[in-house]
Design a protein around this motif. Structure first.
Motif, PDB file in Angstrom:
ATOM      1  N   LEU A 235      38.051  32.742  45.454  1.00 28.97           N
ATOM      2  CA  LEU A 235      38.044  32.052  44.169  1.00 28.97           C
ATOM      3  C   LEU A 235      38.896  32.837  43.191  1.00 28.97           C
ATOM      4  N   GLY A 236      40.094  32.342  42.930  1.00 27.09           N
ATOM      5  CA  GLY A 236      40.956  32.938  41.923  1.00 27.09           C
ATOM      6  C   GLY A 236      40.782  32.212  40.601  1.00 27.09           C
ATOM      7  N   VAL A 237      40.851  32.958  39.502  1.00 27.97           N
ATOM      8  CA  VAL A 237      40.779  32.346  38.170  1.00 27.97           C
ATOM      9  C   VAL A 237      42.045  32.725  37.417  1.00 27.97           C
ATOM     10  N   GLU A 238      42.747  31.728  36.899  1.00 29.74           N
ATOM     11  CA  GLU A 238      44.055  31.956  36.303  1.00 29.74           C
ATOM     12  C   GLU A 238      44.271  31.026  35.106  1.00 29.74           C
TER      13      GLU A 238
ATOM     14  N   ARG B 223      32.286  34.884  49.685  1.00 27.10           N
ATOM     15  CA  ARG B 223      33.116  34.355  48.599  1.00 27.10           C
ATOM     16  C   ARG B 223      33.548  35.508  47.705  1.00 27.10           C
ATOM     17  N   VAL B 224      34.854  35.619  47.470  1.00 27.15           N
ATOM     18  CA  VAL B 224      35.434  36.746  46.744  1.00 27.15           C
ATOM     19  C   VAL B 224      36.110  36.244  45.472  1.00 27.15           C
ATOM     20  N   LEU B 225      35.724  36.820  44.344  1.00 28.23           N
ATOM     21  CA  LEU B 225      36.331  36.493  43.054  1.00 28.23           C
ATOM     22  C   LEU B 225      37.570  37.351  42.831  1.00 28.23           C
ATOM     23  N   VAL B 226      38.682  36.702  42.436  1.00 28.93           N
ATOM     24  CA  VAL B 226      39.920  37.403  42.078  1.00 28.93           C
ATOM     25  C   VAL B 226      40.270  37.001  40.644  1.00 28.93           C
ATOM     26  N   PRO B 227      39.872  37.816  39.653  1.00 24.99           N
ATOM     27  CA  PRO B 227      40.125  37.456  38.249  1.00 24.99           C
ATOM     28  C   PRO B 227      41.604  37.562  37.886  1.00 24.99           C
TER      29      PRO B 227
ATOM     30  N   ARG C 272      42.096  23.330  45.195  1.00 22.97           N
ATOM     31  CA  ARG C 272      41.524  23.857  46.435  1.00 22.97           C
ATOM     32  C   ARG C 272      42.328  23.412  47.651  1.00 22.97           C
ATOM     33  N   SER C 273      42.522  24.371  48.548  1.00 20.40           N
ATOM     34  CA  SER C 273      43.084  24.086  49.861  1.00 20.40           C
ATOM     35  C   SER C 273      42.416  25.019  50.853  1.00 20.40           C
ATOM     36  N   GLY C 274      41.642  24.462  51.770  1.00 20.73           N
ATOM     37  CA  GLY C 274      40.950  25.286  52.751  1.00 20.73           C
ATOM     38  C   GLY C 274      39.991  26.256  52.084  1.00 20.73           C
ATOM     39  N   ASP C 275      40.153  27.532  52.390  1.00 21.54           N
ATOM     40  CA  ASP C 275      39.246  28.558  51.871  1.00 21.54           C
ATOM     41  C   ASP C 275      39.715  29.174  50.561  1.00 21.54           C
ATOM     42  N   ILE C 276      40.765  28.613  49.963  1.00 19.29           N
ATOM     43  CA  ILE C 276      41.278  29.162  48.706  1.00 19.29           C
ATOM     44  C   ILE C 276      41.090  28.160  47.574  1.00 19.29           C
ATOM     45  N   GLU C 277      40.419  28.618  46.513  1.00 25.41           N
ATOM     46  CA  GLU C 277      40.280  27.839  45.288  1.00 25.41           C
ATOM     47  C   GLU C 277      40.890  28.619  44.142  1.00 25.41           C
ATOM     48  N   LEU C 278      41.679  27.956  43.323  1.00 26.49           N
ATOM     49  CA  LEU C 278      42.175  28.553  42.086  1.00 26.49           C
ATOM     50  C   LEU C 278      41.670  27.694  40.933  1.00 26.49           C
ATOM     51  N   TRP C 279      40.923  28.334  40.038  1.00 27.53           N
ATOM     52  CA  TRP C 279      40.422  27.630  38.868  1.00 27.53           C
ATOM     53  C   TRP C 279      41.327  27.950  37.693  1.00 27.53           C
ATOM     54  N   CYS C 280      41.933  26.924  37.145  1.00 25.23           N
ATOM     55  CA  CYS C 280      42.873  27.084  36.044  1.00 25.23           C
ATOM     56  C   CYS C 280      42.127  26.899  34.722  1.00 25.23           C
TER      57      CYS C 280
ATOM     58  N   THR D   8      29.972  37.360  46.658  1.00 22.44           N
ATOM     59  CA  THR D   8      29.492  38.666  47.120  1.00 22.44           C
ATOM     60  C   THR D   8      30.588  39.726  47.043  1.00 22.44           C
ATOM     61  N   GLY D   9      31.800  39.324  46.660  1.00 21.15           N
ATOM     62  CA  GLY D   9      32.899  40.276  46.556  1.00 21.15           C
ATOM     63  C   GLY D   9      33.742  40.018  45.326  1.00 21.15           C
ATOM     64  N   VAL D  10      34.436  41.069  44.858  1.00 20.27           N
ATOM     65  CA  VAL D  10      35.349  40.946  43.724  1.00 20.27           C
ATOM     66  C   VAL D  10      36.535  41.870  43.966  1.00 20.27           C
ATOM     67  N   TYR D  11      37.713  41.398  43.593  1.00 17.73           N
ATOM     68  CA  TYR D  11      38.930  42.199  43.766  1.00 17.73           C
ATOM     69  C   TYR D  11      39.767  42.095  42.504  1.00 17.73           C
ATOM     70  N   ASP D  12      39.982  43.240  41.845  1.00 16.55           N
ATOM     71  CA  ASP D  12      40.733  43.287  40.582  1.00 16.55           C
ATOM     72  C   ASP D  12      41.875  44.281  40.723  1.00 16.55           C
TER      73      ASP D  12
END
Length: 215
Positions: A63-66, A40-44, A95-103, A118-122
């Motif tokens: 997991l994107g947060v926007e 699971r990768v966090l994309v802030p 959520r759709s499949g393996d992509i979640e965006l938390w608004c 376990t991962g993060v991408y900024d």
């Protein structure tokens, strides 16, 4: 800078930070991290970034947060994805499949929300924030990310006196001063010749740096 600033940016379509393709640094350096499929990768502060599509294509759960609902809606619409929408604490979770965006407000994240990351991408989060908010952002990441998380960070470094952000200048020294993580420069590139907005402002050096990070 407050939430209204970013809502206006999206409402006015002033989203020069959005890239039309997956980031080449991501494609070049991410595989070397060795994160297994299913990680699971966090994309802030993710916007509607195509980097999330690329990460999902590598077998990761994203997991994107926007903050902007407009951006979240645009992501799923433009990708032709139908999202299931639920409430997750302070966030509206799409959520759709393996992509979640938390608004919602990134600063409302809790450790339990990211316990299995376990991962993060900024690429565009740290440089979107003024100094005080950068410090708050890094403090929060150190509090909510579990130990051992690794990922990539992309920054811009230029003479901030020549132009107001965002994107803000984040020098190598500042990156190394943040506590709670280990950083290693993977690549740096002078890109001012490719950046007319900066040239017009009188900036004569604009360095893009890619870091490998570990919390």
């Amino acid at each position: 800078m407050d939430a209204a600033f970013w809502h206006r940016k999206w409402a006015d379509n002033q989203i020069g930070f959005h890239q039309a393709n997956a980031n080449p640094y991501l494609q070049q350096h991410w595989p070397a991290l060795g994160l297994p499929a299913g990680s699971r990768v966090l994309v802030p502060l993710c916007g509607k970034s195509l980097d999330m599509v690329w990460l999902a294509g590598q077998g990761h759960r994203v997991l994107g947060v926007e903050l902007s609902r407009r951006a979240v809606e645009a992501f799923f619409r433009e990708q032709g994805l139908k999202a299931q929408v639920t409430q997750r604490g302070a966030f509206e979770a799409w959520r759709s499949g393996d992509i979640e965006l938390w608004c919602g407000d990134f600063f409302a994240l809790r450790a339990e929300d990211l316990a299995d990351c376990t991962g993060v991408y900024d690429r565009a989060a740290l440089i979107a924030l003024p100094p005080q908010m950068r410090a708050q952002y890094m403090k929060l990441l150190g509090q909510v990310l579990p130990g051992g998380v690794q990922g990539l960070l992309v920054t811009l470094d230029y003479d901030q006196a020549m132009m107001a952000g965002p994107p803000f200048s984040v020098g190598d020294g500042e990156v190394r001063d943040f506590s709670g993580w280990e950083v290693h420069v993977l690549q740096e590139k002078e890109i001012v010749a490719e950046s007319p907005k900066f040239v017009e402002a009188g900036v004569n050096s604009l360095v893009e740096r890619v870091y490998r990070v570990q919390f």
